[in-house]
Design a protein around this motif. Structure first.
Motif, PDB file in Angstrom:
ATOM      1  N   VAL A 178      39.842  48.926  38.978  1.00 12.81           N
ATOM      2  CA  VAL A 178      40.384  48.212  39.894  1.00 12.81           C
ATOM      3  C   VAL A 178      40.875  49.333  40.723  1.00 12.81           C
ATOM      4  CG1 VAL A 178      42.551  46.706  40.624  1.00 12.81           C
ATOM      5  CG2 VAL A 178      41.089  46.168  38.631  1.00 12.81           C
ATOM      6  N   PRO A 179      40.672  49.345  42.072  1.00 13.18           N
ATOM      7  CA  PRO A 179      41.070  50.561  42.869  1.00 13.18           C
ATOM      8  C   PRO A 179      42.568  50.450  42.987  1.00 13.18           C
ATOM      9  CG  PRO A 179      39.198  48.971  44.044  1.00 13.18           C
ATOM     10  CD  PRO A 179      39.813  48.465  42.916  1.00 13.18           C
ATOM     11  N   VAL A 182      44.354  47.726  45.013  1.00 12.89           N
ATOM     12  CA  VAL A 182      44.281  46.524  44.400  1.00 12.89           C
ATOM     13  C   VAL A 182      45.377  46.309  43.423  1.00 12.89           C
ATOM     14  CG1 VAL A 182      42.938  44.696  43.551  1.00 12.89           C
ATOM     15  CG2 VAL A 182      41.954  46.536  44.942  1.00 12.89           C
ATOM     16  N   LEU A 215      37.974  36.693  40.888  1.00 11.77           N
ATOM     17  CA  LEU A 215      37.718  37.154  42.197  1.00 11.77           C
ATOM     18  C   LEU A 215      36.460  38.033  42.294  1.00 11.77           C
ATOM     19  CD1 LEU A 215      41.279  37.879  43.841  1.00 11.77           C
ATOM     20  CD2 LEU A 215      39.462  35.745  44.276  1.00 11.77           C
ATOM     21  N   THR A 216      36.492  38.958  40.950  1.00 13.38           N
ATOM     22  CA  THR A 216      35.370  39.974  41.126  1.00 13.38           C
ATOM     23  C   THR A 216      33.936  39.333  40.756  1.00 13.38           C
ATOM     24  OG1 THR A 216      36.951  41.517  40.287  1.00 13.38           O
ATOM     25  CG2 THR A 216      34.759  41.910  39.896  1.00 13.38           C
ATOM     26  N   PHE A 219      32.932  37.750  44.116  1.00 15.15           N
ATOM     27  CA  PHE A 219      32.695  38.757  45.031  1.00 15.15           C
ATOM     28  C   PHE A 219      31.034  39.294  44.718  1.00 15.15           C
ATOM     29  CE2 PHE A 219      32.362  42.886  46.948  1.00 15.15           C
ATOM     30  CZ  PHE A 219      32.651  42.706  48.156  1.00 15.15           C
ATOM     31  N   GLY A 228      28.869  47.173  46.787  1.00 16.37           N
ATOM     32  CA  GLY A 228      30.568  47.355  46.986  1.00 16.37           C
ATOM     33  C   GLY A 228      30.947  46.696  48.224  1.00 16.37           C
ATOM     34  N   SER A 229      30.028  46.199  48.868  1.00 15.99           N
ATOM     35  CA  SER A 229      30.417  45.240  49.945  1.00 15.99           C
ATOM     36  C   SER A 229      29.616  44.032  50.434  1.00 15.99           C
ATOM     37  CB  SER A 229      30.640  46.047  51.422  1.00 15.99           C
ATOM     38  OG  SER A 229      29.153  46.234  51.849  1.00 15.99           O
ATOM     39  N   ALA A 230      30.256  42.956  50.882  1.00 15.72           N
ATOM     40  CA  ALA A 230      29.567  41.880  51.124  1.00 15.72           C
ATOM     41  C   ALA A 230      29.886  41.387  52.600  1.00 15.72           C
ATOM     42  CB  ALA A 230      29.814  40.762  49.835  1.00 15.72           C
ATOM     43  N   THR A 231      28.721  40.635  53.113  1.00 13.83           N
ATOM     44  CA  THR A 231      28.886  40.027  54.321  1.00 13.83           C
ATOM     45  C   THR A 231      29.382  38.537  54.128  1.00 13.83           C
ATOM     46  OG1 THR A 231      27.621  41.630  55.442  1.00 13.83           O
ATOM     47  CG2 THR A 231      27.945  39.372  56.686  1.00 13.83           C
ATOM     48  N   LEU A 232      30.459  38.038  54.375  1.00 13.87           N
ATOM     49  CA  LEU A 232      30.935  36.498  54.302  1.00 13.87           C
ATOM     50  C   LEU A 232      30.819  35.781  55.706  1.00 13.87           C
ATOM     51  CD1 LEU A 232      33.608  37.531  51.403  1.00 13.87           C
ATOM     52  CD2 LEU A 232      31.233  37.043  51.031  1.00 13.87           C
ATOM     53  N   SER A 233      30.528  34.570  55.548  1.00  8.94           N
ATOM     54  CA  SER A 233      30.974  33.853  56.640  1.00  8.94           C
ATOM     55  C   SER A 233      32.376  33.335  56.386  1.00  8.94           C
ATOM     56  CB  SER A 233      29.957  32.592  56.653  1.00  8.94           C
ATOM     57  OG  SER A 233      30.375  31.743  55.482  1.00  8.94           O
ATOM     58  N   PHE A 237      33.868  32.601  52.709  1.00  8.27           N
ATOM     59  CA  PHE A 237      35.180  33.338  52.356  1.00  8.27           C
ATOM     60  C   PHE A 237      36.164  32.222  52.059  1.00  8.27           C
ATOM     61  CE2 PHE A 237      39.320  34.656  53.873  1.00  8.27           C
ATOM     62  CZ  PHE A 237      39.745  35.825  53.112  1.00  8.27           C
TER      63      PHE A 237
ATOM     64  N   ALA B 230      32.072  38.214  58.438  1.00  8.64           N
ATOM     65  CA  ALA B 230      32.568  39.729  58.182  1.00  8.64           C
ATOM     66  C   ALA B 230      32.256  40.485  57.086  1.00  8.64           C
ATOM     67  CB  ALA B 230      34.206  39.621  58.220  1.00  8.64           C
ATOM     68  N   LEU B 232      32.867  42.636  54.066  1.00  3.67           N
ATOM     69  CA  LEU B 232      34.186  43.487  53.450  1.00  3.67           C
ATOM     70  C   LEU B 232      33.880  44.226  52.425  1.00  3.67           C
ATOM     71  CD1 LEU B 232      36.094  39.866  53.188  1.00  3.67           C
ATOM     72  CD2 LEU B 232      36.113  41.528  54.953  1.00  3.67           C
TER      73      LEU B 232
END
Lengths: 248, 248
Positions: A178-179, A182, A215-216, A219, A228-233, A237, B230, B232
């Protein structure tokens, strides 16, 4: 911020006791929930691990024979089954939030209803997300055993509480790096006197951890390449997140 | 699914009463919270709308003169100020969740602490997110007035409840075109008997609406071009969402 490294596996000692003692900080301690040793296991003649005739005395099942009788996975520990049965008074094979709270009290402790609802949501059965069935209960119980072992490993002074750095390390042990940012938003809600030391009970640890886990996992479903990143509508979301929020 | 269209502005009739009557479904009705007519306004000699000397009797402020005395924005209606003062017993200029619950009881109704905490989170002051100051309280009060007018407009039979379709239309009136799938996850938590008709009280409506408002605003921050999606990072996603979850 650097995270600790645990180079040794936790599963190398399957015969270890269910809850590590504080002095057992050596590498190689087992963390999954372990049933009590065989001598403590009662004889039980009824096989809960297999589907059975719902009309049999003491069996689970609908008197109408449908929907199919919910049953425990093969090999489920009798203590888990007993805890479930004790609260499933109508023998419907499903328990609600308050019953789950009571069932877990026997094996663990009394959790807040917030944590219980989060557990029910994360271990929900697909047909009825308001009640927990045997399969989900067994998974949930096992997961909590694992988490309790982790919690107790980091609660070095056996105070029943862990602080923010220990939470970070405990989550790391559970597989969640966890960063810091966060972690900060996560613990800030438990920090009643701003900037003071945060001490989390096992209940709060489970709540925090289940939020991170849930949540993880959501994601990751959208970041299948683990970039490490995702594009979500917007719709994705919102539908991802809202179920966590209105968990009443 | 098509959404209703409201082609006329709601702000064309600033002198309309604060809460539209059910029969006033005609276009052009004002929805923002409106203060009572001037004849109902008491005389009040103390100017709460401006910063003032904290040492003055009855004034808000720290006895140490720092931090700066929190004050209401100019033009804040005296009823709002009275509601705040009534619960701010120590005259600190800040109120906590239970005090906010009590303060809103006078102007609206008793909200659940869940809704109160969501309101505090969405209308938080940047320096102290555990307590609500005068500025945030005035904004919150005004927003609730607006939302109540919308709620009552869609509660056509004056039952104090709205159903799922009315929730959708009410959120649309507030500027949120919530996709059907999102609406479904939103209301499913209020649907105690699966598949039955959902009736939401004003409290639940505010809870639902604030969740939509809060998450939508967060999402928009990451979708500045309003493309509807987006990208994220994991860290961004987690820090966006977690504050909504652990709102205890």
């Amino acid at each position: 911020m650097s995270y600790p490294h645990y180079s040794t596996g936790y599963n190398t000692s399957p015969s270890a006791p269910p809850v590590p003692k504080p002095q057992s900080q050596q590498p190689g301690v087992a963390y999954p929930y372990q049933p009590p040793p065989p001598s403590q296991q009662p004889n039980y003649s009824y096989n809960y691990g297999q589907p059975h005739n719902p009309m049999m005395a003491g069996g689970y099942g609908s008197p109408y024979g449908y929907p199919p009788t919910p049953s425990f996975p093969p090999g489920t520990h009798p203590e888990v089954i007993r805890s479930f049965q004790m609260v499933d008074m109508d023998r419907s094979g499903f328990i609600d939030a308050k019953e789950l709270q009571q069932a877990l009290s026997s094996g663990y402790q009394r959790f807040s209803l917030r944590t219980i609802r989060l557990l029910m949501f994360l271990f929900r059965n697909p047909n009825d997300d308001l009640r927990t069935g045997p399969k989900e209960f067994a998974e949930l119980w096992s997961c909590l055993g694992h988490w309790r072992a982790i919690f107790e490993r980091f609660d070095r002074d056996r105070s029943g509480k862990i602080d923010a750095a220990e939470l970070r390390d405990a989550l790391y042990s559970l597989g969640y790096a966890v960063p810091p940012s966060v972690l900060q938003v996560l613990i800030s809600k438990y920090d009643e006197q701003k900037g003071q030391r945060v001490d989390l009970s096992f209940d709060s640890f489970v709540e925090c951890g289940m939020i991170v886990k849930g949540l993880t996992e959501k994601f990751k479903e959208k970041d299948t390449q683990y970039t490490g990143s995702a594009t979500l509508s917007y719709e994705t979301f919102m539908t991802m997140v809202i179920p966590f929020l209105v968990a009443e």
